[in-house]
Design an enzyme around this catalytic site. Structure first.
Site, short mmCIF file in Angstrom:
data_model
loop_
_atom_site.label_atom_id
_atom_site.label_comp_id
_atom_site.label_asym_id
_atom_site.label_seq_id
_atom_site.Cartn_x
_atom_site.Cartn_y
_atom_site.Cartn_z
CG HIS A 44 -0.24 -0.19 2.52
ND1 HIS A 44 0.32 0.82 3.23
CD2 HIS A 44 -0.02 -1.33 3.23
CE1 HIS A 44 0.87 0.34 4.34
NE2 HIS A 44 0.68 -0.96 4.36
CE LYS A 94 -6.12 8.90 4.17
NZ LYS A 94 -5.51 10.21 4.48
CG HIS A 107 10.24 -0.19 6.21
ND1 HIS A 107 9.57 1.01 6.14
CD2 HIS A 107 9.31 -1.17 6.00
CE1 HIS A 107 8.29 0.77 5.88
NE2 HIS A 107 8.10 -0.53 5.79
CG ASP A 166 6.53 -3.63 8.21
OD1 ASP A 166 6.79 -4.76 8.71
OD2 ASP A 166 6.83 -3.33 7.04
N GLY A 226 5.47 0.91 9.65
CA GLY A 226 4.20 1.53 10.02
C GLY A 226 3.98 1.68 11.50
CG ASN A 244 1.44 3.79 18.43
OD1 ASN A 244 1.52 4.54 19.38
ND2 ASN A 244 0.50 2.85 18.35
CG ASP A 297 4.59 -0.57 3.22
OD1 ASP A 297 5.33 -0.72 4.22
OD2 ASP A 297 3.94 -1.49 2.71
#
Length: 543
Positions: A11, A36, A124, A143, A282, A286, A310
C-alpha cells in the site's frame, strides 16, 4: 548517479529520487490519483505502480527514464517463503517478479535491467538509518509484513547496515494492530491511528491476558499468538458507536504494544551500545509508543522517519542504492519533498477559477489576524509533505484557545469526535508549554504532556489524556510559519496554533492548487491561503 526508488507491492505506492548524493524529490501516488493510500493492500493490486509520482520525480529533476542509473524496488520476491494463504499471495509474488517490465511500460525508455530488488525491511531501515542525522545508530523496523519477516533490528556503522534480528511471519505486531483496527470497525491498514486515539479513553484492563499471547523471546524477536478479540469486546460494524469495552480493548493493545517495543529496544541497545535509535515501519507512526520509547527506553535520542510507513521504502530503497554505489545521500533535509508551485502558477489558478483574492503586504500578520478572530484557515505553502503528517505546508489552522474548535475541525473534516487535533508551536517556546516529548520535534511523531498551567489556555489541542502531538517550528526551517506563530502570539498571548491536515475524511491531503480550491469550496473553511494570496469565503460567495 541517479537513483529512483519505487514502493508498490502493498500500500501507499510512492516514488523518490536521489541524484548525486542529494535527496531531490519524494511523493506518494495518492496525492496525484486522489485515492487514499493509493490503493488497497491486496495481492491483486500489486501490479499498480506509482506512475504519476515517479514521472513527477523525474520532471522535478529535469530527467527522463533513460537518465536513471538504477531503480530500487522495495520488495524482493526471491525472499518469499510460500505460505498457506493461497493463490492470492502467489499472485503478489508474480507481479513483483514482473515489476521491471511493468516499470519499463510505465516509464518508457527505462531499461528493465536497471531495476534492483531491495528487501522490504532493508528499504525501511535505510529510510531511517541513512536519512537520519547520524551515520552511526541502532535501527528498528516494525510493520505488518515484508517478504518473510515483520521486523528488523540492526545498526548502521558509517552507512553500512548490520542486521542483528528479524522476526519471521506469521508473528507480526503490525498485523496484530491491524486485526484490532478491523475488529473495532475501522479500515485495516489505514485507520490504525484511530485505535491509538481511542485507547486514551479506556483502561488497559486486558493487559495481563495479552501478555500471555504477545511476548518477546529474548533473542530480539517476539511472538504473537492467535487472539480471539471477541473475548474482549464484540466486533463493531463500521460507523457503529463504540463503548467502554472497545476503548478498554484499544487501551490494552496499545499498552502491550508499547511494552513489547520497549523490550525490543532494550535488547537492541544491549547488543549495540549505541546512544541513538532510528525507527521506521508503520508501527513507528504510533507517536504514543515513540514517546514512551524515548522516555523509558535506553537510547538518548530517537529519530523517526516522517514517512515511516510503506511509502518511505521508496526513499529508503533509493538511499540504499546510493550508499551501495558510494554516494551516500543523507541526512534527510526535511519532509517538504513533494510538489510545489510558483506564485505565477498559483495566481493563474485563482484567475481561471475566478476566485476573488488579495495579496497582503504582510501575509503572516494577515493570517494571524484571521486566526485570532477564530477563523479556520486552509494553508497551502511551498512543497507538499512526504508522509502522512501535515507539517505546515498543506494544513488547516485554527485558534487553540477555544475548546469547541476540536469539534469544529472534526466536523469540517468529517472525522470521529474522539480524535484529537494537534498543536504547532514555536520551537523556542515548546519546553515552556510541553513536557516529556523531544524538542525539537518537527515531524509530529511524538506526544508531549501539556503543562497544567497551559492546558486551560490551549484546550483545543489537549487530548483526553492530557497530551498533545506536537510539531515544533523554527524560523530557519519554516520562516513563514514561524512568523505566523509570532504574530498570533502578539495578538493572543499564545505561541501555538491548531494544525491538522488539509483534507476531508477519506481523501488524501491536498497537494495541488485544484485540490485546495475544491476543499475550500466544499467545506466550511473561512480563509484559503494559496502561496502569497488570501481568499475569504464571504468575498468568494458574495461575488
Amino acid at each position: 548517479m541517479r537513483f529512483l526508488g519505487i514502493n508498490a507491492i502493498f500500500h501507499d505506492p510512492a516514488a523518490a529520487l536521489v541524484v548525486d548524493g542529494k535527496i531531490v524529490a519524494a511523493a506518494e501516488e495518492e496525492r496525484f490519483s486522489r485515492r487514499k493510500h493509493g490503493k488497497r493492500p491486496l495481492a491483486f493490486s500489486a501490479w499498480e505502480l506509482p506512475e504519476q509520482a515517479a514521472a513527477w520525480c523525474l520532471r522535478e529533476a529535469g530527467l527522463s527514464p533513460e537518465d536513471i542509473d538504477a531503480v530500487a524496488y522495495s520488495y524482493d520476491p526471491s525472499l518469499v517463503v510460500q505460505r498457506p494463504e493461497g493463490d492470492w499471495e502467489d499472485l503478489r509474488t508474480k507481479y513483483a517478479v514482473r515489476a521491471p517490465a511493468f516499470l519499463a511500460t510505465a516509464l518508457p525508455g527505462l531499461d528493465p535491467g536497471q531495476v534492483t530488488y531491495v528487501p522490504h525491511h532493508v528499504a525501511h531501515a535505510a529510510s531511517a538509518g541513512l536519512a537520519s542525522p547520524w551515520r552511526d545508530c541502532a535501527v528498528l523496523v516494525c510493520d505488518g509484513r515484508g517478504e518473510n519477516v515483520s521486523h528488523l533490528a540492526g545498526r548502521y556503522r558509517d552507512g553500512d547496515l548490520e542486521v542483528l534480528a528479524a522476526q519471521e511471519l506469521p508473528h507480526s505486531l503490525g498485523l496484530m494492530y491491524e486485526d484490532v483496527t478491523q475488529h473495532l470497525g475501522f479500515l485495516r491498514s489505514s485507520d490504525e491511528y484511530k485505535v491509538m486515539a481511542l485507547a486514551s479513553y479506556g483502561r488497559p484492563r486486558h493487559l495481563e491476558a495479552l501478555r500471555e499471547v504477545i511476548y518477546t523471546t529474548g533473542d530480539g524477536g517476539f511472538r504473537v499468538e492467535p487472539v480471539d478479540w471477541n473475548g474482549y469486546a464484540k466486533a463493531l460494524r463500521k460507523g457503529a458507536p463504540w463503548t467502554s469495552d472497545h476503548a478498554d480493548l484499544a487501551a490494552s493493545v496499545q499498552a502491550r504494544l508499547e511494552e513489547v517495543l520497549l523490550e525490543l529496544v532494550r535488547w537492541l541497545h544491549e547488543r549495540t551500545g549505541e546512544r541513538r535509535l532510528a525507527l521506521a515501519g508503520g508501527v513507528a507512526l504510533n507517536c504514543v509508543a515513540n514517546t514512551r520509547l524515548l522516555d523509558e527506553g535506553p537510547f538518548d535520542e530517537v529519530w523517526v522517519q516522517p514517512a515511516a510507513g510503506d511509502s518511505g521504502t521508496a526513499l529508503g530503497g533509493a538511499l540504499h542504492l546510493a550508499q551501495a554505489h558510494g554516494e551516500p545521500a543523507g541526512p534527510m533535509p526535511g519532509a517538504a519533498l513533494g510538489r510545489g508551485f510558483t506564485e505565477e502558477e498559483l495566481g493563474a489558478w485563482l484567475d481561471v477559477a475566478r476566485v476573488p483574492h488579495t495579496r497582503p503586504a504582510d501575509l503572516a500578520a494577515a493570517v494571524a489576524a484571521e486566526l485570532a478572530a477564530d477563523k479556520i484557515v486552509a494553508w497551502f505553502q511551498g512543497r507538499s509533505e512526504y508522509g502522512p503528517r501535515a507539517l505546515g505546508h498543506r494544513s488547516l489552522l485554527a485558534h487553540p484557545g477555544h475548546a469547541r474548535n476540536t469539534e469544529r475541525l472534526n466536523d469540517v473534516k468529517g472525522r470521529e469526535q474522539f480524535r484529537p487535533i494537534a498543536p504547532m508551536v514555536l520551537e523556542s517556546r515548546a519546553r515552556e508549554i510541553f513536557g516529556r516529548g523531544p524538542v525539537p520535534s518537527p515531524y509530529m511523531l511524538f506526544v508531549h504532556d501539556v503543562h497544567p498551567d497551559w492546558a486551560p489556555r490551549i484546550p483545543a489541542v489537549v487530548h483526553v489524556d492530557g497530551t498533545a502531538r506536537v510539531q515544533t517550528v523554527s524560523p530557519d526551517a519554516h520562516p513563514m510559519m514561524a512568523r505566523v506563530l509570532s504574530e498570533f502570539e502578539a495578538r493572543t498571548g499564545l505561541p501555538v496554533v491548531v494544525n491538522t491536515s488539509l483534507n476531508t475524511a477519506g481523501r488524501p491531503m491536498v497537494d495541488d492548487p485544484r485540490d485546495a480550491l475544491e476543499c475550500f469550496g466544499s467545506s466550511p473553511v473561512d480563509v484559503l491561503v494559496l502561496g502569497p494570496y488570501l481568499v475569504r469565503r464571504g468575498e468568494v460567495f458574495a461575488s
